[in-house]
Design a protein around this motif. Structure first.
Motif, PDB file in Angstrom:
ATOM      1  N   HIS A 134       0.829  -1.209   0.000  1.00  0.00           N
ATOM      2  CA  HIS A 134       0.000   0.000   0.000  1.00  0.00           C
ATOM      3  C   HIS A 134       0.874   1.274   0.000  1.00  0.00           C
ATOM      4  O   HIS A 134       0.661   2.183  -0.799  1.00  0.00           O
ATOM      5  CB  HIS A 134      -0.901  -0.033   1.240  1.00  0.00           C
ATOM      6  CG  HIS A 134      -1.756   1.172   1.429  1.00  0.00           C
ATOM      7  ND1 HIS A 134      -2.990   1.314   0.855  1.00  0.00           N
ATOM      8  CD2 HIS A 134      -1.538   2.322   2.132  1.00  0.00           C
ATOM      9  CE1 HIS A 134      -3.506   2.483   1.186  1.00  0.00           C
ATOM     10  NE2 HIS A 134      -2.639   3.119   1.969  1.00  0.00           N
ATOM     11  N   GLU A 138       1.357   4.314  -2.863  1.00  0.00           N
ATOM     12  CA  GLU A 138       1.226   5.758  -2.589  1.00  0.00           C
ATOM     13  C   GLU A 138       2.504   6.496  -2.982  1.00  0.00           C
ATOM     14  O   GLU A 138       2.458   7.558  -3.607  1.00  0.00           O
ATOM     15  CB  GLU A 138       0.912   5.979  -1.102  1.00  0.00           C
ATOM     16  CG  GLU A 138      -0.516   5.586  -0.755  1.00  0.00           C
ATOM     17  CD  GLU A 138      -0.876   5.752   0.708  1.00  0.00           C
ATOM     18  OE1 GLU A 138      -2.078   5.732   1.014  1.00  0.00           O
ATOM     19  OE2 GLU A 138       0.037   5.869   1.559  1.00  0.00           O
ATOM     20  N   HIS A 174      -7.391   1.118   3.302  1.00  0.00           N
ATOM     21  CA  HIS A 174      -7.405   1.655   4.673  1.00  0.00           C
ATOM     22  C   HIS A 174      -8.457   0.948   5.520  1.00  0.00           C
ATOM     23  O   HIS A 174      -8.228   0.628   6.693  1.00  0.00           O
ATOM     24  CB  HIS A 174      -7.712   3.161   4.671  1.00  0.00           C
ATOM     25  CG  HIS A 174      -6.612   3.998   4.092  1.00  0.00           C
ATOM     26  ND1 HIS A 174      -6.795   5.312   3.756  1.00  0.00           N
ATOM     27  CD2 HIS A 174      -5.325   3.700   3.796  1.00  0.00           C
ATOM     28  CE1 HIS A 174      -5.651   5.796   3.276  1.00  0.00           C
ATOM     29  NE2 HIS A 174      -4.759   4.824   3.292  1.00  0.00           N
ATOM     30  N   HIS A 218      -2.310   8.261  10.703  1.00  0.00           N
ATOM     31  CA  HIS A 218      -1.852   8.207   9.312  1.00  0.00           C
ATOM     32  C   HIS A 218      -3.060   8.169   8.352  1.00  0.00           C
ATOM     33  O   HIS A 218      -3.170   8.975   7.415  1.00  0.00           O
ATOM     34  CB  HIS A 218      -0.980   6.942   9.217  1.00  0.00           C
ATOM     35  CG  HIS A 218      -0.435   6.591   7.881  1.00  0.00           C
ATOM     36  ND1 HIS A 218       0.402   5.527   7.716  1.00  0.00           N
ATOM     37  CD2 HIS A 218      -0.612   7.106   6.645  1.00  0.00           C
ATOM     38  CE1 HIS A 218       0.747   5.422   6.460  1.00  0.00           C
ATOM     39  NE2 HIS A 218       0.137   6.368   5.776  1.00  0.00           N
ATOM     40  N   GLU A 222      -4.747  10.995   5.542  1.00  0.00           N
ATOM     41  CA  GLU A 222      -5.005  10.722   4.126  1.00  0.00           C
ATOM     42  C   GLU A 222      -6.505  10.799   3.821  1.00  0.00           C
ATOM     43  O   GLU A 222      -6.920  11.530   2.916  1.00  0.00           O
ATOM     44  CB  GLU A 222      -4.420   9.347   3.748  1.00  0.00           C
ATOM     45  CG  GLU A 222      -2.894   9.377   3.799  1.00  0.00           C
ATOM     46  CD  GLU A 222      -2.222   8.036   3.562  1.00  0.00           C
ATOM     47  OE1 GLU A 222      -2.916   7.013   3.427  1.00  0.00           O
ATOM     48  OE2 GLU A 222      -0.965   8.010   3.514  1.00  0.00           O
TER      49      GLU A 222
HETATM   50 FE   FE2 Z   1      -2.718   5.092   2.826  1.00  0.00          FE
END
Ligand code: FE2
Ligand code: FE2
Length: 239
Positions: A134, A138, A174, A218, A222
């Motif tokens: 992941h 990103e 997520h 985190h 996002e």
């Molecule tokens: Fe993420």
């Protein structure tokens, strides 16, 4: 004391305005990242909490929180992408391999005392693999495109208005990470250290709880700040 905090504000909005509130919501078990779209009133109702007491606690933390930490909501898209990579992605790179080593060791040594440790090990390994892939997506695809958008440059490799799809995929991942964290919390009775715990078991539970807090923050940065602002900017540029 009843405060002026709006019970219809979402948990995500409240932490965006004051990052210190993440501590209040973590302590109360309220999800402000993947479930950050819930209003304060809805979240209190779902958890059987007294909304007035929660609002008083929020007001207390708001009054005492220091201004020294930069608020992600005040950063540009580029600054926020850089900040997420340098803090949260760097932290994951540092901790994921050690967590997998510890969970394998604890499962093989202590599954006889608590069979759930085998499942903890499986969930930790899956989560670590998912997070490695992941964060690479990103760092290699989405964040470079966000920086180009922020600089007013054309998005190479993306068609017009196309950041919605990769952002949607990141949000689904997520949610999956959030579910894995909930599973770990359940399997470990809220990261409670058992009487018989060795140092590795103690370290594993302490680090897993730290991972949970960091990942919540985190994902909040996002889901509730970087991604919606990117989509706003992209749509403003295409209208
Ligand atoms: Fe993420
Ligand atoms: Fe990330």
């Amino acid at each position: 004391m009843t405060t002026a905090i709006n019970p219809e504000a979402t948990l995500g909005q409240l932490v965006t305005e004051n990052p210190a509130l993440s501590r209040v919501f973590e302590a109360l078990g309220l999800d402000y990242c993947c479930g950050g779209g819930k209003t304060l009133a809805e979240a209190c109702h779902a958890h059987g909490l007294d909304p007035d007491a929660v609002r008083d606690e929020i007001a207390r933390v708001e009054a005492s929180s220091s201004e020294s930490q930069p608020n992600p909501a005040d950063m540009s898209l580029t600054e926020l992408a850089d900040h997420i990579e340098q803090t949260h992605h760097a932290y994951l790179r540092e901790v994921l391999s050690a967590l997998q080593t510890m969970s394998a060791k604890v499962a093989s040594a202590h599954a006889g005392k608590d069979p759930r440790l085998v499942e903890v090990d499986r969930v930790v390994r899956n989560l670590a693999h998912e997070l490695e892939s992941h964060t690479l997506k990103e760092e290699r695809i989405l964040f470079p495109a966000i920086r180009r958008l922020d600089a007013g440059q054309p998005l190479q490799g993306f068609t017009c208005g196309a950041l919605e799809n990769p952002i949607h995929v990141m949000e689904m991942e997520h949610d999956e990470a959030g579910q894995a964290l909930e599973r770990l919390r359940t399997l470990t009775d809220g990261y409670t250290i058992p009487d018989w715990a060795c140092n590795t078991c103690r370290g594993l539970l302490t680090e897993l709880e730290r991972l949970e807090k960091d990942l919540h923050l985190h994902i909040h940065k996002e889901n509730n700040i970087l991604f919606p602002r990117t989509l706003e900017r992209e749509s403003a540029g295409t209208n």
